[in-house]
Design a protein around this motif. Structure first.
Motif, mmCIF file in Angstrom:
data_model
loop_
_atom_site.group_PDB
_atom_site.id
_atom_site.type_symbol
_atom_site.label_atom_id
_atom_site.label_comp_id
_atom_site.label_asym_id
_atom_site.label_seq_id
_atom_site.Cartn_x
_atom_site.Cartn_y
_atom_site.Cartn_z
ATOM 1 N N TYR A 249 0.824 -1.203 0.000
ATOM 2 C CA TYR A 249 0.000 0.000 0.000
ATOM 3 C C TYR A 249 0.862 1.258 0.000
ATOM 4 O O TYR A 249 1.910 1.313 0.648
ATOM 5 C CB TYR A 249 -0.885 0.053 1.247
ATOM 6 N N SER A 250 0.354 2.287 -0.700
ATOM 7 C CA SER A 250 0.981 3.599 -0.648
ATOM 8 C C SER A 250 -0.073 4.639 -1.008
ATOM 9 O O SER A 250 -1.232 4.308 -1.276
ATOM 10 C CB SER A 250 2.177 3.683 -1.609
ATOM 11 N N SER A 251 0.334 5.893 -0.991
ATOM 12 C CA SER A 251 -0.520 7.003 -1.397
ATOM 13 C C SER A 251 0.309 7.910 -2.291
ATOM 14 O O SER A 251 1.383 8.372 -1.890
ATOM 15 C CB SER A 251 -1.020 7.764 -0.163
ATOM 16 N N ASP A 252 -0.156 8.113 -3.509
ATOM 17 C CA ASP A 252 0.580 8.953 -4.454
ATOM 18 C C ASP A 252 0.625 10.397 -3.970
ATOM 19 O O ASP A 252 -0.368 10.925 -3.450
ATOM 20 C CB ASP A 252 -0.090 8.880 -5.831
ATOM 21 N N ARG A 253 1.775 11.053 -4.131
ATOM 22 C CA ARG A 253 1.953 12.422 -3.652
ATOM 23 C C ARG A 253 2.108 13.446 -4.773
ATOM 24 O O ARG A 253 2.717 14.493 -4.596
ATOM 25 C CB ARG A 253 3.118 12.468 -2.664
ATOM 26 N N VAL A 254 1.562 13.106 -5.941
ATOM 27 C CA VAL A 254 1.350 14.036 -7.062
ATOM 28 C C VAL A 254 2.642 14.407 -7.788
ATOM 29 O O VAL A 254 2.753 14.233 -9.002
ATOM 30 C CB VAL A 254 0.608 15.315 -6.607
ATOM 31 N N LEU A 255 3.617 14.958 -7.069
ATOM 32 C CA LEU A 255 4.852 15.415 -7.699
ATOM 33 C C LEU A 255 5.728 14.219 -8.073
ATOM 34 O O LEU A 255 5.787 13.229 -7.346
ATOM 35 C CB LEU A 255 5.603 16.331 -6.730
ATOM 36 N N ASP A 256 6.416 14.316 -9.212
ATOM 37 C CA ASP A 256 7.298 13.245 -9.683
ATOM 38 C C ASP A 256 8.592 13.843 -10.214
ATOM 39 O O ASP A 256 8.687 15.050 -10.456
ATOM 40 C CB ASP A 256 6.620 12.440 -10.798
ATOM 41 N N VAL A 257 9.589 12.978 -10.414
ATOM 42 C CA VAL A 257 10.853 13.384 -11.020
ATOM 43 C C VAL A 257 11.142 12.429 -12.181
ATOM 44 O O VAL A 257 11.207 11.218 -11.985
ATOM 45 C CB VAL A 257 12.015 13.357 -10.012
ATOM 46 N N GLU A 258 11.284 12.976 -13.377
ATOM 47 C CA GLU A 258 11.634 12.172 -14.547
ATOM 48 C C GLU A 258 13.141 12.209 -14.753
ATOM 49 O O GLU A 258 13.753 13.285 -14.711
ATOM 50 C CB GLU A 258 10.924 12.701 -15.782
ATOM 51 N N VAL A 259 13.740 11.064 -15.003
ATOM 52 C CA VAL A 259 15.185 10.944 -15.208
ATOM 53 C C VAL A 259 15.419 10.296 -16.569
ATOM 54 O O VAL A 259 15.006 9.155 -16.802
ATOM 55 C CB VAL A 259 15.845 10.103 -14.100
ATOM 56 N N GLU A 260 16.043 11.022 -17.453
ATOM 57 C CA GLU A 260 16.306 10.515 -18.795
ATOM 58 C C GLU A 260 17.436 9.488 -18.778
ATOM 59 O O GLU A 260 18.200 9.386 -17.809
ATOM 60 C CB GLU A 260 16.673 11.665 -19.736
ATOM 61 N N ALA A 261 17.544 8.738 -19.874
ATOM 62 C CA ALA A 261 18.597 7.729 -19.976
ATOM 63 C C ALA A 261 19.987 8.349 -19.883
ATOM 64 O O ALA A 261 20.942 7.694 -19.437
ATOM 65 C CB ALA A 261 18.452 6.949 -21.284
ATOM 66 N N ASP A 262 20.117 9.629 -20.263
ATOM 67 C CA ASP A 262 21.414 10.307 -20.177
ATOM 68 C C ASP A 262 21.609 11.007 -18.825
ATOM 69 O O ASP A 262 22.521 11.810 -18.661
ATOM 70 C CB ASP A 262 21.580 11.301 -21.319
ATOM 71 N N ARG A 263 20.721 10.735 -17.859
ATOM 72 C CA ARG A 263 20.780 11.210 -16.477
ATOM 73 C C ARG A 263 20.264 12.631 -16.279
ATOM 74 O O ARG A 263 20.291 13.137 -15.157
ATOM 75 C CB ARG A 263 22.198 11.071 -15.886
ATOM 76 N N ARG A 264 19.810 13.283 -17.313
ATOM 77 C CA ARG A 264 19.140 14.564 -17.100
ATOM 78 C C ARG A 264 17.851 14.312 -16.331
ATOM 79 O O ARG A 264 17.221 13.263 -16.486
ATOM 80 C CB ARG A 264 18.824 15.232 -18.440
ATOM 81 N N HIS A 265 17.460 15.272 -15.516
ATOM 82 C CA HIS A 265 16.254 15.064 -14.724
ATOM 83 C C HIS A 265 15.464 16.363 -14.611
ATOM 84 O O HIS A 265 16.007 17.467 -14.738
ATOM 85 C CB HIS A 265 16.610 14.537 -13.328
ATOM 86 N N ALA A 266 14.171 16.212 -14.363
ATOM 87 C CA ALA A 266 13.280 17.367 -14.228
ATOM 88 C C ALA A 266 12.067 16.951 -13.411
ATOM 89 O O ALA A 266 11.625 15.801 -13.465
ATOM 90 C CB ALA A 266 12.834 17.874 -15.595
ATOM 91 N N ARG A 267 11.525 17.900 -12.659
ATOM 92 C CA ARG A 267 10.308 17.626 -11.906
ATOM 93 C C ARG A 267 9.100 17.640 -12.844
ATOM 94 O O ARG A 267 9.085 18.333 -13.856
ATOM 95 C CB ARG A 267 10.117 18.654 -10.796
ATOM 96 N N LYS A 268 8.098 16.882 -12.472
ATOM 97 C CA LYS A 268 6.874 16.762 -13.268
ATOM 98 C C LYS A 268 5.663 17.012 -12.366
ATOM 99 O O LYS A 268 5.646 16.578 -11.230
ATOM 100 C CB LYS A 268 6.805 15.368 -13.894
ATOM 101 N N ASP A 269 4.681 17.691 -12.894
ATOM 102 C CA ASP A 269 3.391 17.911 -12.241
ATOM 103 C C ASP A 269 3.462 18.868 -11.054
ATOM 104 O O ASP A 269 2.669 18.775 -10.104
ATOM 105 C CB ASP A 269 2.757 16.578 -11.798
#
Length: 230
Positions: free
Chosen positions: A138-158
């Protein structure tokens, strides 16, 4: 932020590889007459450090939907966290994904691949630390996410959805700040290329003998429901 049911993950008894369990997301304050996300998964690894599970393409899943069948993301942002929802059903998309839930962490890492088997990237889903019972996590989604590309670049989502969640009463401003702090902690791990990103999970391939798991009977009995606010 309301605790999820069951005992904390990370302690015995552990599930054996190949065990089929249900990975559930329930909103804070969830009650049994409300819809939920339920993803049937197969356990890859389960120990003191992490739960790792596979969701295969074509797996039947349950999810909250609007009474007219629209998915949550199809709702206007200004009512995303207040609109009435009922229990809906679908199938898992794409090529499936591997999920790594480190013990006690407020997030899980999902690994995705392209059609040719090459790494697409990692998706860090911010969520309540996992709890479990005999057959469910069990868990509860907390809306915010972090996307990490295959080349290690990352950005927040939502980020805009997290702001809307505060405006619509899902979270307080203090809870949203704590979620943003969790995202910053994830970003620090990515920048240091720490576990689980460095652990070689991009080479994972599922056991072809694993059967496709199904949804639990309790959902089938209660669907479609009468509709409750999200």
């Amino acid at each position: 932020m309301t605790a999820t049911p069951g005992r904390p993950s990370g302690g015995p008894p552990y599930w054996s590889p190949g065990t089929q369990v249900w990975w559930r997301y329930r909103r804070p304050g969830w009650t049994p007459d409300e819809p939920e996300h339920v993803h049937p998964v197969t356990v890859v690894r389960d120990d003191a450090d992490a739960l790792v599970a596979w969701i295969a393409p074509g797996t039947p899943v349950a999810l909250p939907v609007r009474p007219d069948g629209r998915k949550t993301r199809e709702s206007p942002l200004e009512e995303m966290f207040t609109a009435t929802r009922t229990q809906g059903f679908d199938t898992w998309f794409g090529n499936g994904n591997l999920r790594i839930a480190p013990t006690g962490r407020p997030w899980s890492v999902w690994v995705f691949w392209h059609d040719d088997g090459s790494l697409d990237g990692w998706y860090v889903n911010l969520e309540a630390p996992h709890t479990r019972d005999e057959h469910n996590v069990y868990s509860s989604d907390r809306v915010l996410d972090v996307e990490v590309e295959a080349d290690r670049r990352h950005a927040r989502k939502d980020e805009h959805e997290l702001r809307a969640a505060v405006e619509q009463g899902r979270y307080t401003a203090a809870e949203a700040a704590a979620i943003e702090a969790d995202a910053a902690a994830v970003e620090a791990i990515v920048e240091a290329w720490g576990s689980p990103f460095r652990d070689g999970w991009e080479t994972f391939r599922p056991n072809p003998s694993w059967p496709l798991p199904g949804l639990p009977d309790d959902l089938r009995r209660t669907a479609p429901g009468t509709g409750r606010r999200a």
